[in-house]
Design an enzyme around this catalytic site. Sequence first.
Site, PDB file in Angstrom:
ATOM      1  N   LEU A  70       0.884  -1.166   0.000  1.00 12.80           N
ATOM      2  CA  LEU A  70       0.000   0.000   0.000  1.00 12.80           C
ATOM      3  C   LEU A  70       0.919   1.212   0.000  1.00 12.80           C
ATOM      4  O   LEU A  70       1.909   1.246   0.749  1.00 12.80           O
ATOM      5  CB  LEU A  70      -0.894   0.027   1.249  1.00 12.80           C
ATOM      6  CG  LEU A  70      -2.000  -1.035   1.328  1.00 12.80           C
ATOM      7  CD1 LEU A  70      -2.714  -0.949   2.677  1.00 12.80           C
ATOM      8  CD2 LEU A  70      -3.013  -0.859   0.192  1.00 12.80           C
ATOM      9  N   ASP A  71       0.607   2.203  -0.830  1.00  7.57           N
ATOM     10  CA  ASP A  71       1.515   3.348  -0.891  1.00  7.57           C
ATOM     11  C   ASP A  71       1.447   4.179   0.396  1.00  7.57           C
ATOM     12  O   ASP A  71       0.597   3.958   1.271  1.00  7.57           O
ATOM     13  CB  ASP A  71       1.267   4.188  -2.145  1.00  7.57           C
ATOM     14  CG  ASP A  71      -0.091   4.865  -2.159  1.00  7.57           C
ATOM     15  OD1 ASP A  71      -0.412   5.574  -1.192  1.00  7.57           O
ATOM     16  OD2 ASP A  71      -0.837   4.701  -3.154  1.00  7.57           O
ATOM     17  N   PHE A  72       2.342   5.123   0.504  1.00  8.59           N
ATOM     18  CA  PHE A  72       2.559   5.890   1.734  1.00  8.59           C
ATOM     19  C   PHE A  72       1.272   6.492   2.291  1.00  8.59           C
ATOM     20  O   PHE A  72       1.028   6.462   3.507  1.00  8.59           O
ATOM     21  CB  PHE A  72       3.583   6.988   1.444  1.00  8.59           C
ATOM     22  CG  PHE A  72       4.011   7.785   2.644  1.00  8.59           C
ATOM     23  CD1 PHE A  72       4.636   7.175   3.723  1.00  8.59           C
ATOM     24  CD2 PHE A  72       3.808   9.154   2.685  1.00  8.59           C
ATOM     25  CE1 PHE A  72       5.044   7.919   4.831  1.00  8.59           C
ATOM     26  CE2 PHE A  72       4.216   9.907   3.787  1.00  8.59           C
ATOM     27  CZ  PHE A  72       4.838   9.287   4.856  1.00  8.59           C
ATOM     28  N   ASP A  73       0.430   7.031   1.420  1.00  9.30           N
ATOM     29  CA  ASP A  73      -0.780   7.722   1.872  1.00  9.30           C
ATOM     30  C   ASP A  73      -2.030   6.844   1.874  1.00  9.30           C
ATOM     31  O   ASP A  73      -3.102   7.311   2.264  1.00  9.30           O
ATOM     32  CB  ASP A  73      -1.031   8.953   0.993  1.00  9.30           C
ATOM     33  CG  ASP A  73      -0.006  10.050   1.241  1.00  9.30           C
ATOM     34  OD1 ASP A  73       0.284  10.318   2.418  1.00  9.30           O
ATOM     35  OD2 ASP A  73       0.510  10.604   0.258  1.00  9.30           O
ATOM     36  N   THR A  74      -1.911   5.604   1.427  1.00  9.71           N
ATOM     37  CA  THR A  74      -3.084   4.733   1.377  1.00  9.71           C
ATOM     38  C   THR A  74      -3.233   3.950   2.684  1.00  9.71           C
ATOM     39  O   THR A  74      -2.254   3.477   3.251  1.00  9.71           O
ATOM     40  CB  THR A  74      -2.991   3.757   0.189  1.00  9.71           C
ATOM     41  OG1 THR A  74      -2.951   4.525  -1.017  1.00  9.71           O
ATOM     42  CG2 THR A  74      -4.189   2.832   0.137  1.00  9.71           C
TER      43      THR A  74
END
Length: 277
Positions: A141-145
């Site tokens: 999951l990306d940094f902001d997800t």
Amino acid sequence: MNSHDSRAPGHRSKRPTRRQRAQTAKSGPAGADVHTPDGVRLQKVLAEAGLGSRRACEQLIADGRVAVDGEIVTELGTRVDPRTQRVEVDTMPITAQTGRVYLAFNKPARMVTSMDDPEGRRDLSEVVRDRPERLFHVGRLDFDTEGLLLLTNDGDVANRLTHPRYEIQKTYLAQVKGPVARDVGARLREGIELEDGLARVDSFKLLDSTPGTALVEVTLHSGRNRIVRRLFDAVGNPVERLVRTKFGPIELAEQRQGKLRDLRPDEVAKLFEAVGL
């Protein structure tokens, strides 16, 4: 071939006869059903106990050499709970590996999906530092997800869950900049040409819409980097917040953010089924 080789003529094998195996079967409850729907496939239990490859273990079962709770099992679809059921091969009990762990984590935003971030940002090491197993995450999951992330020490399951061959679906709730045009769902299902090729969603639902923002749910099986955000950028609805709510058969449900939990036996069984184990 020496005289001590079990394959030598006249050698007395320690393998029990068909009659002995039948007598073993009778020692259990007559006609007992040992199948546990939420359990693990019997051949996987045998393989993890070191009895050979999955195929070799299937042959052991087909040959009538495996008993569960005293009952000879020959059905390859049988599932068992190795923690509570007694599994024997040629009347000898086997011990299944119990070190496999399957975990669900509700990842908060602004955390790196990594066990060690060179930039010093929050990462998964703070979640698993007190666990004895060597764990790795399934996908990213990306940094902001935010949302559901699976962790395990079972490399076979992890590889299959992320391999395109198995087309494991992931579901996301996305708060996007609105309004959302009527044809957006159809465009996303048909496919959008991105810089790394065509990408599409499996399903799209508009859940809520207010002036300037909308809440949508999308399901897709692509594991490409930032794929949901890039798709919505392409249709003119940039993502403001993104939460993964489901990974294959596993759901986030009411799990609190930042919390780690063990998957239930029935959830583990569903994972195995999803990847053909």
